[in-house]
Design an enzyme around this catalytic site. Structure first.
Site, PDB file in Angstrom:
ATOM      1  N   SER A  82      12.638 -20.194  -8.116  1.00  0.00           N
ATOM      2  CA  SER A  82      12.351 -19.766  -6.752  1.00  0.00           C
ATOM      3  C   SER A  82      13.489 -20.179  -5.804  1.00  0.00           C
ATOM      4  O   SER A  82      14.631 -19.791  -6.022  1.00  0.00           O
ATOM      5  CB  SER A  82      10.985 -20.313  -6.319  1.00  0.00           C
ATOM      6  OG  SER A  82      10.489 -19.614  -5.197  1.00  0.00           O
ATOM      7  N   ASP A 207       3.957 -11.596 -10.219  1.00  0.00           N
ATOM      8  CA  ASP A 207       4.495 -12.411  -9.122  1.00  0.00           C
ATOM      9  C   ASP A 207       4.311 -11.704  -7.776  1.00  0.00           C
ATOM     10  O   ASP A 207       4.767 -10.576  -7.592  1.00  0.00           O
ATOM     11  CB  ASP A 207       5.985 -12.678  -9.382  1.00  0.00           C
ATOM     12  CG  ASP A 207       6.562 -13.776  -8.513  1.00  0.00           C
ATOM     13  OD1 ASP A 207       5.988 -14.077  -7.450  1.00  0.00           O
ATOM     14  OD2 ASP A 207       7.591 -14.351  -8.905  1.00  0.00           O
ATOM     15  N   HIS A 235       4.222 -16.461 -10.362  1.00  0.00           N
ATOM     16  CA  HIS A 235       5.452 -17.060  -9.835  1.00  0.00           C
ATOM     17  C   HIS A 235       5.871 -18.336 -10.579  1.00  0.00           C
ATOM     18  O   HIS A 235       6.944 -18.860 -10.322  1.00  0.00           O
ATOM     19  CB  HIS A 235       5.256 -17.354  -8.340  1.00  0.00           C
ATOM     20  CG  HIS A 235       6.522 -17.641  -7.596  1.00  0.00           C
ATOM     21  ND1 HIS A 235       7.551 -16.720  -7.461  1.00  0.00           N
ATOM     22  CD2 HIS A 235       6.939 -18.753  -6.939  1.00  0.00           C
ATOM     23  CE1 HIS A 235       8.531 -17.259  -6.757  1.00  0.00           C
ATOM     24  NE2 HIS A 235       8.189 -18.486  -6.427  1.00  0.00           N
TER      25      HIS A 235
END
Length: 256
Positions: A82, A207, A235
């Site tokens: 991320s 996601d 995610h």
């Protein structure tokens, strides 16, 4: 200048640095660190201002990358999840000689939606920034819930993330805001066309923060890179699919 919290474990002949995402800390990797440390010399890092890396304010992406690099091994596989994927990518761009391979996990070179580019709507990110000032903990928890939504193990995955956050003192609001500002403004789509090291991009089909529509777009933009989509992950694929995740990294190690 302050050092960041850094833990090394394992005796593998290849170094692997793991960079966590927004609002979290290195404890998020505990679900896979034992397995990985049998194949790699593993480096667990709390990004500046997060977890145990106190004494930092909000930093730009470039400054965050430089702070992390100061304590890093000479050459390593850099894996970023991320927000951490942007930090790892920045290091690959500015110090390619230090990067054996780049791995991004549930990360986008441009998190914010733009013209003809799927992503998080800018007003959603701006809303999170506003809410941080109003109800700090609840905002972080909402962001974490978004990360696991839709998976078969959503509840337990969300609990694992929440436990990671609560295990250590919360980052300061300005640090969290600075991280959101990076997610809102940074765009590395064109710069990353120029990286030449092995580049593996991992995604979750479910996601809600990094839409799967970006995958074929980046396959075309970065033909030198490889992509893989975890069919039932959101995610945080390393939490929901640790065995599959581990196999992909061990396979990458054979190629570097």
């Amino acid at each position: 200048m302050n050092n960041i919290w850094w833990q090394t474990k394992g005796q593998g002949n290849v170094h692997l640095v793991l960079l966590h995402g927004w609002g979290l800390n290195a404890e998020v990797w505990r679900c896979i660190d034992e397995e990985l440390s049998s194949h790699f010399t593993l480096h667990l890092v709390d990004l500046p201002g997060f977890g145990r890396s106190r004494g930092f304010g909000a930093l730009s992406l470039a400054d965050m990358a430089e702070v992390v690099l100061r304590q890093a091994p000479d050459k390593a596989i850099w894996l970023g999840w991320s927000l951490g994927g942007l930090v790892a990518s920045q290091i690959a761009l500015t110090h390619p000689e230090r990067v054996l391979a780049l791995v991004t996990v549930a990360s986008s070179p441009c998190f914010s939606a733009r013209d003809e580019w799927p992503g998080i709507k800018p007003d959603v990110l701006a809303g999170f920034q506003q809410q941080l000032s109003d109800d700090f903990q609840r905002t972080v928890e909402r962001f974490l819930a978004l990360q696991t939504m839709g998976t078969e193990t959503a509840r337990q995955d969300a609990r694992a993330l929440k436990k990671t956050v609560l295990a250590l003192p919360m980052p300061e609001v300005d640090v969290l805001n600075g991280g959101l500002e990076i997610l809102k403004t940074v765009d590395l789509r064109l710069p990353l066309q120029n990286v030449s090291m092995p580049f593996l991009r991992l995604y979750g089909y479910l996601d809600g923060l990094v839409p799967r529509k970006v995958v074929p777009m980046l396959d075309k933009l970065w033909p030198h890179s490889e992509s893989y989509i975890f069919a039932k992950a959101a995610h945080a694929p390393f939490i929901s699919h640790p065995v599959e995740f581990h196999h992909l990294l061990v396979a990458l190690k054979q190629r570097v």
